[in-house]
Design a protein around this motif. Structure first.
Motif, PDB file in Angstrom:
ATOM      1  N   ALA A  63       4.549  -4.384   4.242  1.00 20.13           N
ATOM      2  CA  ALA A  63       4.209  -2.949   4.212  1.00 20.13           C
ATOM      3  C   ALA A  63       3.334  -2.623   3.006  1.00 20.13           C
ATOM      4  O   ALA A  63       3.580  -3.099   1.897  1.00 20.13           O
ATOM      5  N   SER A  64       2.323  -1.794   3.232  1.00 17.88           N
ATOM      6  CA  SER A  64       1.446  -1.334   2.149  1.00 17.88           C
ATOM      7  C   SER A  64       1.483   0.182   1.986  1.00 17.88           C
ATOM      8  O   SER A  64       0.789   0.737   1.146  1.00 17.88           O
ATOM      9  N   VAL A  82       2.453  -0.710  -7.035  1.00 16.63           N
ATOM     10  CA  VAL A  82       1.131  -1.329  -6.885  1.00 16.63           C
ATOM     11  C   VAL A  82       1.248  -2.848  -6.837  1.00 16.63           C
ATOM     12  O   VAL A  82       0.622  -3.518  -5.999  1.00 16.63           O
ATOM     13  N   ASP A  83       2.062  -3.415  -7.729  1.00 11.93           N
ATOM     14  CA  ASP A  83       2.216  -4.872  -7.769  1.00 11.93           C
ATOM     15  C   ASP A  83       2.893  -5.413  -6.521  1.00 11.93           C
ATOM     16  O   ASP A  83       2.734  -6.594  -6.183  1.00 11.93           O
ATOM     17  N   ALA A  84       3.658  -4.558  -5.833  1.00  8.39           N
ATOM     18  CA  ALA A  84       4.293  -4.963  -4.574  1.00  8.39           C
ATOM     19  C   ALA A  84       3.360  -4.783  -3.380  1.00  8.39           C
ATOM     20  O   ALA A  84       3.756  -5.046  -2.238  1.00  8.39           O
ATOM     21  N   GLY A  85       2.135  -4.321  -3.626  1.00  7.02           N
ATOM     22  CA  GLY A  85       1.155  -4.170  -2.551  1.00  7.02           C
ATOM     23  C   GLY A  85       1.142  -2.812  -1.888  1.00  7.02           C
ATOM     24  O   GLY A  85       0.485  -2.626  -0.853  1.00  7.02           O
ATOM     25  N   ILE A  86       1.843  -1.836  -2.460  1.00  9.80           N
ATOM     26  CA  ILE A  86       1.855  -0.487  -1.880  1.00  9.80           C
ATOM     27  C   ILE A  86       0.603   0.257  -2.317  1.00  9.80           C
ATOM     28  O   ILE A  86       0.298   0.350  -3.494  1.00  9.80           O
ATOM     29  N   ARG A  87      -0.141   0.788  -1.363  1.00  4.83           N
ATOM     30  CA  ARG A  87      -1.374   1.528  -1.647  1.00  4.83           C
ATOM     31  C   ARG A  87      -1.178   3.042  -1.584  1.00  4.83           C
ATOM     32  O   ARG A  87      -1.970   3.791  -2.162  1.00  4.83           O
ATOM     33  N   ALA A  88      -0.152   3.482  -0.856  1.00  2.00           N
ATOM     34  CA  ALA A  88       0.068   4.919  -0.703  1.00  2.00           C
ATOM     35  C   ALA A  88       1.546   5.198  -0.483  1.00  2.00           C
ATOM     36  O   ALA A  88       2.255   4.392   0.126  1.00  2.00           O
ATOM     37  N   VAL A  89       1.990   6.326  -1.004  1.00  2.00           N
ATOM     38  CA  VAL A  89       3.333   6.846  -0.723  1.00  2.00           C
ATOM     39  C   VAL A  89       3.139   8.203  -0.058  1.00  2.00           C
ATOM     40  O   VAL A  89       2.396   9.052  -0.561  1.00  2.00           O
ATOM     41  N   ILE A  90       3.802   8.398   1.055  1.00  2.00           N
ATOM     42  CA  ILE A  90       3.724   9.650   1.807  1.00  2.00           C
ATOM     43  C   ILE A  90       5.071  10.350   1.675  1.00  2.00           C
ATOM     44  O   ILE A  90       6.105   9.771   2.004  1.00  2.00           O
TER      45      ILE A  90
END
Length: 201
Positions: free
Chosen positions: A66-67, A89-97
């Motif tokens: 998941a990103s 960010v380091d876990a690859g998440i680009r956005a939080v909704i």
């Protein structure tokens, strides 16, 4: 930091309110150098059992690629630690909704290339019901698209969008105004010459 304007990725649901920065990265991990990465410690105490093993029932563990993260209101509340954003960010998440964010968290997110996409409570619940799901985010259009579903809008200030799209922080944003700053300085120097230090001849 590279900017971005569109992202296509897998969204995981975190159906929790008031996820604070100590949950995002517990304080005991903050002595680790950033160069080693904080991704493995993201939501550590929620993702793992008392034995340290990953909980297979936890949403992020069910969607390891998941990103995008979908959550409920007041995401990123609590202390001002920027490491909470580093962990995402380091876990690859680009956005939080989410319907709302902690103010300091949101500012830290934007300065590190992470989009805090603010949606209505109804939109967040609709996305949580679909998760995990692939979706597309368009910063310029302020839209979130899921196949077969109505397009959802999200709130984001223009200045925040500019920073994300260009990969800028606050210093870069100021530098972009350099011609206007120089023009103002020259105008002010002409209007109030007594303000400026006199150079020796």
């Amino acid at each position: 930091m590279a900017g971005w304007s569109r992202h296509d990725g897998l969204a995981a649901g975190l159906a929790l309110e008031n996820v604070d920065t100590d949950q995002l990265i517990p304080a005991r991990f903050m002595s680790i150098p950033r160069s080693e990465g904080y991704g493995d410690h993201l939501l550590h105490d929620l993702r793992r059992g008392s034995d340290g093993a990953l909980d297979p029932a936890f949403a992020l563990n069910q969607s390891p690629g998941a990103s995008v993260l979908i959550a409920r209101r007041n995401f990123g509340c609590g202390s001002s630690r920027e490491a909470a954003v580093y962990a995402l960010v380091d876990a690859g998440i680009r956005a939080v909704i989410a319907p709302s964010f902690g103010d300091i968290f949101a500012g830290n997110a934007i300065n590190n290339g992470l989009l805090p996409a603010q949606v209505s409570v109804e939109a967040a619940e609709a996305l949580l019901a679909l998760a995990p799901c692939p979706l597309a985010i368009d910063i310029a259009a302020r839209q979130i698209a899921v196949a077969g579903q109505p397009v959802l809008g999200f709130e984001l200030a223009d200045q925040a969008a500019t920073k994300l799209e260009n990969g800028w922080d606050d210093i870069d944003l100021t530098r972009a105004e350099a011609p206007q700053i120089a023009a103002y300085r020259a105008r002010l120097q002409g209007q109030r010459p007594w303000v400026w230090p006199q150079t020796e001849r």
